[in-house]
Structure formats: C-alpha cells, structure tokens
Design an enzyme around this catalytic site. Structure first.
Site, PDB file in Angstrom:
ATOM      1  N   ARG A 121      -8.375   2.444  -4.998  1.00 25.17           N
ATOM      2  CA  ARG A 121      -8.043   3.732  -5.596  1.00 25.17           C
ATOM      3  C   ARG A 121      -8.716   3.878  -6.956  1.00 25.17           C
ATOM      4  NH1 ARG A 121      -3.214   5.247  -8.545  1.00 25.17           N
ATOM      5  NH2 ARG A 121      -2.860   7.489  -8.436  1.00 25.17           N
ATOM      6  N   LYS A 185      10.513 -13.837  -8.478  1.00 22.34           N
ATOM      7  CA  LYS A 185      10.442 -12.718  -9.413  1.00 22.34           C
ATOM      8  C   LYS A 185       9.049 -12.096  -9.487  1.00 22.34           C
ATOM      9  CE  LYS A 185      14.188 -14.303 -12.433  1.00 22.34           C
ATOM     10  NZ  LYS A 185      14.582 -14.641 -13.829  1.00 22.34           N
ATOM     11  N   ARG A 323       2.601   1.207 -13.834  1.00 24.18           N
ATOM     12  CA  ARG A 323       2.683  -0.187 -14.214  1.00 24.18           C
ATOM     13  C   ARG A 323       4.148  -0.552 -14.491  1.00 24.18           C
ATOM     14  NH1 ARG A 323      -1.729   0.309 -12.726  1.00 24.18           N
ATOM     15  NH2 ARG A 323      -3.735  -0.236 -13.701  1.00 24.18           N
TER      16      ARG A 323
END
Length: 326
Positions: A121, A185, A323
């Site tokens: 992208r 995580k 983000r």
C-alpha cells in the site's frame, strides 16, 4: 537453464558435481558455476564437498502448477480460467493488469518464485526471498462497478486470516490491508494485500488482488525489512507453499462472486472479531498531520471508526496510515 532447473536438481538431497550438472542441464561447467554464484547472491545457501559436488543446504519447495490445481476442489477449478507460474517478475499485479489489457485477466492467477518490484500500500516495497514466500495475484472483473467494492481488501484480509487460522495460526487484522499474528504481546506482520481497480465507478471494472504471504524468511531478509515480521514456518516448519497457494485461491474464488452480490456486510463482523487494534490507542497519519485516537471497529462499508476528543470519527482509506501507540 533457469534457477528453477538448477534448484530442482540440487534439491534431491544428493551431491552433484559441476560436470554432472552441466551434462544434465545441457550447458558448460562455467555456465553452471555462474548460476551457482547467483544462488549465493539470492541467499540460497549451498553445501560444497570436494570430490562430491554441490547440494542445497536447505530444501526449497518450488511452485508446482499441477500440484496446486490438483489440490483445488472441483468447484473451484470451474471458476479458475488460467494459472501462471513464473520464475521472476517485477510484479505479479503488473502481470495480471497486462492480461486485462490483452482482453483476458478475469479469474486468472499468477504466482512467482520472486518479484523484483513488488509493491504494498502507498507504493511501499514488498520484499520477498527467492522461492520461500508466496506472492500471487488474481484478476476479477466486477460488472457492478468500482463503487460497489468498498471493503473488498478487508474481506480478503478475513479470507487470508481464516486460511491461517485453519492451521492454528492466531491471525489478526490491521486496517485496511495487513494480516498480523498474535504472538503474546507482539503482533508481527505476516501478510499484506494490495487491491488495484481500473474501470468505471458504476460500470464494469477490472480488479487485481495481490497477496504477499511470508512462508519463510531468512534472518538476513528480516533485518532488511525494518519492521516486526513473522512467517508461517516460524510456527509450522513443514508448511507447504503450494498448499497455501491452493487454499488461498479456493477461498478467494469463492469470496469474489459472493462479495459482488452482497458487498462487505457478510465480512464486517468477522473482520471486527480479528481487529488487532480494538480499543487501543493509535496514531493516525494523514500527510503531515498526526492525530491520536482510540480505535474501534469498521462500519458496513469497511471504514474505520475511531474515538477522537470524545467523538466517533469515520476514516476512509486513501493516504491514511494507522500506527499503534507503543
């Protein structure tokens, strides 16, 4: 003689002398030596033993069109018009776009061992090691027009995630076109999707769907990428590129007619269930503008909803980048 020809010989587990390779391939020992140097440049390690010859240090599973076709259900084969297996291309998306310009392209698939100018992208480069990842493109003509394609890349993301989940890989989705793995995580990227559309807003349009799936990534390649990434063989060492190619093709060739009939609504909940950033603080980048928000889910059109200054705001695709806040 191609790289594929040489790898096919060197991958049988036996050692082959330069002379024997030359005889088998119908070329000189000098030509063989030059190709062996190319393998090293492609980060394909060889084992060399004096008096015995050469072999691959690690096996490479070459793309096999016949094996892929045989793995497809009969109904899927009816939808597939043509399958191309190429050794090296600048981009599989470019290949299918050219097929559309030639009057073909619909329901055609192109896979390549490597692409030199693969794109993600916003024009970002999609890097792949030779023969160890899966890069392919599928062409589809939509009669209902480009306006009906909202959310298509998200629906494709769901399809890719479900293929991974069938092998026990915990897939998550990052809006609008990244597939991640949930590893404790960390959420490294394992696949990317690029959908390119040409045609009318309300009339027929040609769609090229490009997918890059990391099957195996050498350490040197990971260092060059510059972001957290994962590969299927990190978790499933014996995963087959050809098997994944067949399963992704099966899923997409079932999805596309359904999407044209129903739109994104059938995939909205499934995408939101896999939303990697649900409830998380995120940074929204729009050009030079940077804003913080809390990610929610996607709406019926595939737009991302976020909470910003106490209000729910809807984000479309385009030049927006998302983000997670560390």
């Amino acid at each position: 003689m191609t790289i594929r020809d040489l790898i096919r010989l060197l991958g049988d587990g036996d050692y082959h002398s330069g002379e024997a390779l030359g005889e088998e391939l119908g070329v000189s020992r000098t030509a063989v030596w030059k190709q062996l140097k190319k393998l090293e440049a492609l980060d394909i390690p060889l084992e060399a033993v004096k008096g015995l010859g050469y072999r691959l240090a690690n096996p490479i599973e070459l793309l096999d069109g016949q094996r892929i076709i045989e793995a497809l259900p009969r109904e899927t084969r009816k939808h597939l018009k043509r399958l191309f297996i190429e050794e090296s291309l600048d981009s599989t998306n470019t290949f299918i776009r050219e097929r559309f310009r030639q009057g073909a392209g619909h329901a055609e698939v192109c896979l390549a061992e490597v692409q030199s100018a693969g794109r993600g992208r916003r024009g970002r480069e999609w890097q792949t090691p030779w023969g160890r990842s899966l890069v392919f493109s599928l062409g589809w003509r939509f009669e209902s027009g480009a306006a009906s394609l909202e959310g298509l890349s998200l629906a494709i993301g769901v399809a890719v995630a479900e293929v991974l989940e069938a092998d026990g890989l915990p897939a998550r989705l990052k809006w609008p076109n990244d597939v991640l793995l949930q590893i404790q995580k960390d959420q490294p990227k394992i696949a990317g999707i690029l959908v390119e559309v040409t045609g009318d807003v309300s009339g027929p349009c040609d769609v090229v769907i490009g997918i890059g799936l990391n099957i195996e990534l050498p350490p040197s390649h990971r260092e060059d990428i510059g972001q957290s990434v994962a590969a299927v063989r990190d978790i499933i060492p014996g995963a087959s590129r050809n098997a994944y190619a067949a399963r992704l093709m099966e899923s997409l060739l079932a999805l596309l007619p359904e999407f044209e009939a129903e739109g994104f609504s059938a995939w909205q909940q499934r995408w939101n269930e896999r939303n990697a950033f649900k409830g998380r603080d995120v940074v929204i980048l729009r050009g030079d503008k940077r804003e913080e928000a809390i990610a929610e889910g996607v709406d019926i059109n595939g737009n991302l909803e976020v909470r910003m200054n106490g209000e729910t705001i809807t984000l479309a695709g385009g030049e927006i980048s998302l983000r997670a806040v560390s």
